[in-house]
Design a protein around this motif. Structure first.
Motif, PDB file in Angstrom:
ATOM      1  N   ALA A 110     -22.302   5.304 -31.037  1.00 44.15           N
ATOM      2  CA  ALA A 110     -21.484   4.723 -29.967  1.00 44.15           C
ATOM      3  C   ALA A 110     -20.691   5.815 -29.248  1.00 44.15           C
ATOM      4  CB  ALA A 110     -20.543   3.668 -30.533  1.00 44.15           C
ATOM      5  N   THR A 111     -20.175   6.774 -30.005  1.00 45.04           N
ATOM      6  CA  THR A 111     -19.435   7.890 -29.407  1.00 45.04           C
ATOM      7  C   THR A 111     -20.333   8.715 -28.498  1.00 45.04           C
ATOM      8  OG1 THR A 111     -17.966   8.005 -31.324  1.00 45.04           O
ATOM      9  CG2 THR A 111     -18.066   9.955 -29.917  1.00 45.04           C
ATOM     10  N   THR A 112     -21.548   9.012 -28.963  1.00 42.26           N
ATOM     11  CA  THR A 112     -22.461   9.800 -28.125  1.00 42.26           C
ATOM     12  C   THR A 112     -22.876   9.022 -26.890  1.00 42.26           C
ATOM     13  OG1 THR A 112     -24.394   9.118 -29.406  1.00 42.26           O
ATOM     14  CG2 THR A 112     -23.388  11.205 -30.004  1.00 42.26           C
ATOM     15  N   ASN A 113     -23.122   7.719 -27.053  1.00 44.86           N
ATOM     16  CA  ASN A 113     -23.504   6.907 -25.887  1.00 44.86           C
ATOM     17  C   ASN A 113     -22.382   6.862 -24.862  1.00 44.86           C
ATOM     18  OD1 ASN A 113     -26.042   6.393 -26.911  1.00 44.86           O
ATOM     19  ND2 ASN A 113     -25.467   4.437 -27.818  1.00 44.86           N
ATOM     20  N   LYS A 114     -21.140   6.799 -25.331  1.00 47.05           N
ATOM     21  CA  LYS A 114     -20.005   6.810 -24.408  1.00 47.05           C
ATOM     22  C   LYS A 114     -19.919   8.147 -23.676  1.00 47.05           C
ATOM     23  CE  LYS A 114     -15.070   5.917 -23.963  1.00 47.05           C
ATOM     24  NZ  LYS A 114     -15.165   6.304 -22.597  1.00 47.05           N
ATOM     25  N   LYS A 115     -20.134   9.240 -24.386  1.00 53.79           N
ATOM     26  CA  LYS A 115     -20.098  10.561 -23.746  1.00 53.79           C
ATOM     27  C   LYS A 115     -21.213  10.704 -22.713  1.00 53.79           C
ATOM     28  CE  LYS A 115     -17.591  13.204 -27.133  1.00 53.79           C
ATOM     29  NZ  LYS A 115     -17.348  14.537 -27.621  1.00 53.79           N
ATOM     30  N   ILE A 116     -22.386  10.169 -23.029  1.00 58.52           N
ATOM     31  CA  ILE A 116     -23.499  10.215 -22.078  1.00 58.52           C
ATOM     32  C   ILE A 116     -23.162   9.386 -20.845  1.00 58.52           C
ATOM     33  CG2 ILE A 116     -25.890   9.484 -21.694  1.00 58.52           C
ATOM     34  CD1 ILE A 116     -26.448  10.329 -24.615  1.00 58.52           C
ATOM     35  N   ALA A 117     -22.595   8.199 -21.057  1.00 55.97           N
ATOM     36  CA  ALA A 117     -22.208   7.344 -19.933  1.00 55.97           C
ATOM     37  C   ALA A 117     -21.131   8.011 -19.080  1.00 55.97           C
ATOM     38  CB  ALA A 117     -21.728   5.986 -20.440  1.00 55.97           C
ATOM     39  N   ASP A 118     -20.155   8.649 -19.737  1.00 57.09           N
ATOM     40  CA  ASP A 118     -19.106   9.361 -18.997  1.00 57.09           C
ATOM     41  C   ASP A 118     -19.699  10.498 -18.171  1.00 57.09           C
ATOM     42  OD1 ASP A 118     -17.228   7.677 -20.099  1.00 57.09           O
ATOM     43  OD2 ASP A 118     -16.501   9.140 -21.583  1.00 57.09           O
ATOM     44  N   ARG A 119     -20.639  11.221 -18.766  1.00 57.94           N
ATOM     45  CA  ARG A 119     -21.284  12.324 -18.055  1.00 57.94           C
ATOM     46  C   ARG A 119     -22.054  11.813 -16.833  1.00 57.94           C
ATOM     47  NH1 ARG A 119     -25.664  15.080 -21.371  1.00 57.94           N
ATOM     48  NH2 ARG A 119     -26.816  13.305 -20.617  1.00 57.94           N
ATOM     49  N   LEU A 120     -22.772  10.709 -16.997  1.00 55.56           N
ATOM     50  CA  LEU A 120     -23.517  10.125 -15.875  1.00 55.56           C
ATOM     51  C   LEU A 120     -22.576   9.658 -14.771  1.00 55.56           C
ATOM     52  CD1 LEU A 120     -26.297   8.106 -17.733  1.00 55.56           C
ATOM     53  CD2 LEU A 120     -26.564  10.224 -16.428  1.00 55.56           C
ATOM     54  N   HIS A 121     -21.446   9.092 -15.170  1.00 55.30           N
ATOM     55  CA  HIS A 121     -20.460   8.646 -14.195  1.00 55.30           C
ATOM     56  C   HIS A 121     -19.919   9.836 -13.398  1.00 55.30           C
ATOM     57  CE1 HIS A 121     -17.316   6.228 -12.410  1.00 55.30           C
ATOM     58  NE2 HIS A 121     -16.406   7.107 -12.840  1.00 55.30           N
ATOM     59  N   GLN A 122     -19.614  10.922 -14.093  1.00 60.01           N
ATOM     60  CA  GLN A 122     -19.123  12.130 -13.426  1.00 60.01           C
ATOM     61  C   GLN A 122     -20.168  12.707 -12.476  1.00 60.01           C
ATOM     62  OE1 GLN A 122     -16.123  13.459 -13.398  1.00 60.01           O
ATOM     63  NE2 GLN A 122     -15.319  11.928 -14.798  1.00 60.01           N
ATOM     64  N   GLU A 123     -21.428  12.681 -12.899  1.00 61.37           N
ATOM     65  CA  GLU A 123     -22.501  13.188 -12.042  1.00 61.37           C
ATOM     66  C   GLU A 123     -22.645  12.331 -10.790  1.00 61.37           C
ATOM     67  OE1 GLU A 123     -25.966  13.323 -14.520  1.00 61.37           O
ATOM     68  OE2 GLU A 123     -25.303  15.145 -15.552  1.00 61.37           O
ATOM     69  N   LYS A 124     -22.554  11.021 -10.958  1.00 58.12           N
ATOM     70  CA  LYS A 124     -22.658  10.128  -9.802  1.00 58.12           C
ATOM     71  C   LYS A 124     -21.533  10.390  -8.817  1.00 58.12           C
ATOM     72  CE  LYS A 124     -25.128   6.273 -11.898  1.00 58.12           C
ATOM     73  NZ  LYS A 124     -25.062   4.876 -12.335  1.00 58.12           N
ATOM     74  N   LYS A 125     -20.327  10.574  -9.349  1.00 60.93           N
ATOM     75  CA  LYS A 125     -19.184  10.877  -8.484  1.00 60.93           C
ATOM     76  C   LYS A 125     -19.401  12.185  -7.730  1.00 60.93           C
ATOM     77  CE  LYS A 125     -14.760  10.611  -9.787  1.00 60.93           C
ATOM     78  NZ  LYS A 125     -13.588  10.560 -10.694  1.00 60.93           N
ATOM     79  N   ALA A 126     -19.889  13.193  -8.418  1.00 60.53           N
ATOM     80  CA  ALA A 126     -20.104  14.504  -7.799  1.00 60.53           C
ATOM     81  C   ALA A 126     -21.189  14.430  -6.737  1.00 60.53           C
ATOM     82  CB  ALA A 126     -20.474  15.534  -8.853  1.00 60.53           C
ATOM     83  N   TYR A 127     -22.278  13.728  -7.019  1.00 65.26           N
ATOM     84  CA  TYR A 127     -23.386  13.648  -6.057  1.00 65.26           C
ATOM     85  C   TYR A 127     -23.022  12.750  -4.895  1.00 65.26           C
ATOM     86  CZ  TYR A 127     -26.259  16.055  -9.491  1.00 65.26           C
ATOM     87  OH  TYR A 127     -26.763  16.966 -10.358  1.00 65.26           O
ATOM     88  N   ALA A 128     -22.176  11.760  -5.116  1.00 56.92           N
ATOM     89  CA  ALA A 128     -21.777  10.864  -4.022  1.00 56.92           C
ATOM     90  C   ALA A 128     -21.019  11.648  -2.957  1.00 56.92           C
ATOM     91  CB  ALA A 128     -20.914   9.729  -4.567  1.00 56.92           C
ATOM     92  N   LYS A 129     -20.222  12.613  -3.364  1.00 54.02           N
ATOM     93  CA  LYS A 129     -19.465  13.431  -2.417  1.00 54.02           C
ATOM     94  C   LYS A 129     -20.392  14.348  -1.627  1.00 54.02           C
ATOM     95  CE  LYS A 129     -15.222  13.414  -5.115  1.00 54.02           C
ATOM     96  NZ  LYS A 129     -14.282  14.226  -5.873  1.00 54.02           N
ATOM     97  N   MET A 130     -21.507  14.743  -2.217  1.00 56.51           N
ATOM     98  CA  MET A 130     -22.439  15.641  -1.537  1.00 56.51           C
ATOM     99  C   MET A 130     -23.101  14.990  -0.331  1.00 56.51           C
ATOM    100  SD  MET A 130     -24.578  17.355  -4.565  1.00 56.51           S
ATOM    101  CE  MET A 130     -24.488  19.113  -4.679  1.00 56.51           C
ATOM    102  N   PHE A 131     -23.347  13.706  -0.415  1.00 61.54           N
ATOM    103  CA  PHE A 131     -24.121  13.028   0.619  1.00 61.54           C
ATOM    104  C   PHE A 131     -23.263  12.237   1.604  1.00 61.54           C
ATOM    105  CE2 PHE A 131     -27.061  13.566  -2.973  1.00 61.54           C
ATOM    106  CZ  PHE A 131     -27.982  14.375  -2.348  1.00 61.54           C
ATOM    107  N   GLN A 132     -21.969  12.451   1.584  1.00 57.89           N
ATOM    108  CA  GLN A 132     -21.109  11.730   2.531  1.00 57.89           C
ATOM    109  C   GLN A 132     -20.944  12.513   3.797  1.00 57.89           C
ATOM    110  OE1 GLN A 132     -17.451  10.859   0.491  1.00 57.89           O
ATOM    111  NE2 GLN A 132     -18.306   9.027  -0.432  1.00 57.89           N
TER     112      GLN A 132
END
Length: 132
Positions: A110-132
């Motif tokens: 569960a801890t690793t899955n949460k870290k993976i989800a957090d990482r994906l969320h951060q990546e989405k945030k970073a990529y969203a700024k690139m395409f605005q």
């Protein structure tokens, strides 16, 4: 001290295998014992901060006994400490597959899955700024 004892136990196992009257059943028992010793040695190395050594011992333990859930669990812990979350998740999933009722494995997964989800969320945030 414990690590030295585990290494000594491995040397004794080598002596046992050198005997000529080892049958299939005894070989199976010795293989499982060797896997357990390597798993415990891995835990010692992990606590001493030797993460790479811990990983090596888990890989040898898994080679000896592919159904050693504890070895997969220890491997996942070492990967987590090395920040290789994807490999840790894979190891914990394999451990859970072998021991489906183990609460410790479930917590770590569960801890690793949460870290993976957090990482994906951060990546989405970073990529969203690139395409605005």
């Amino acid at each position: 001290m414990a690590l030295r004892k585990y290494r000594k136990a491995l040397r004794y196992l080598d002596v046992c295998w050198a005997k000529e009257d080892i049958d299939e059943e005894k070989t199976s028992q010795l293989t499982k014992t060797k896997s357990m010793i390597l798993t415990n040695s891995s835990a010692c190395k992990f606590r001493l901060g030797d993460l790479r050594g811990s990983l090596i011992d888990t890989e040898f333990a898994i080679r000896e006994n592919a159904s050693n859930a504890k070895a997969f669990f220890r491997q996942g812990q070492a990967y987590m400490a090395l920040n290789d979350i994807d490999a840790a998740s894979k190891s914990f999933r394999k451990a859970l597959e072998l021991e489906p009722n183990d609460g410790g494995i479930k917590r770590e997964l569960a801890t690793t899955n949460k870290k993976i989800a957090d990482r994906l969320h951060q990546e989405k945030k970073a990529y969203a700024k690139m395409f605005q």
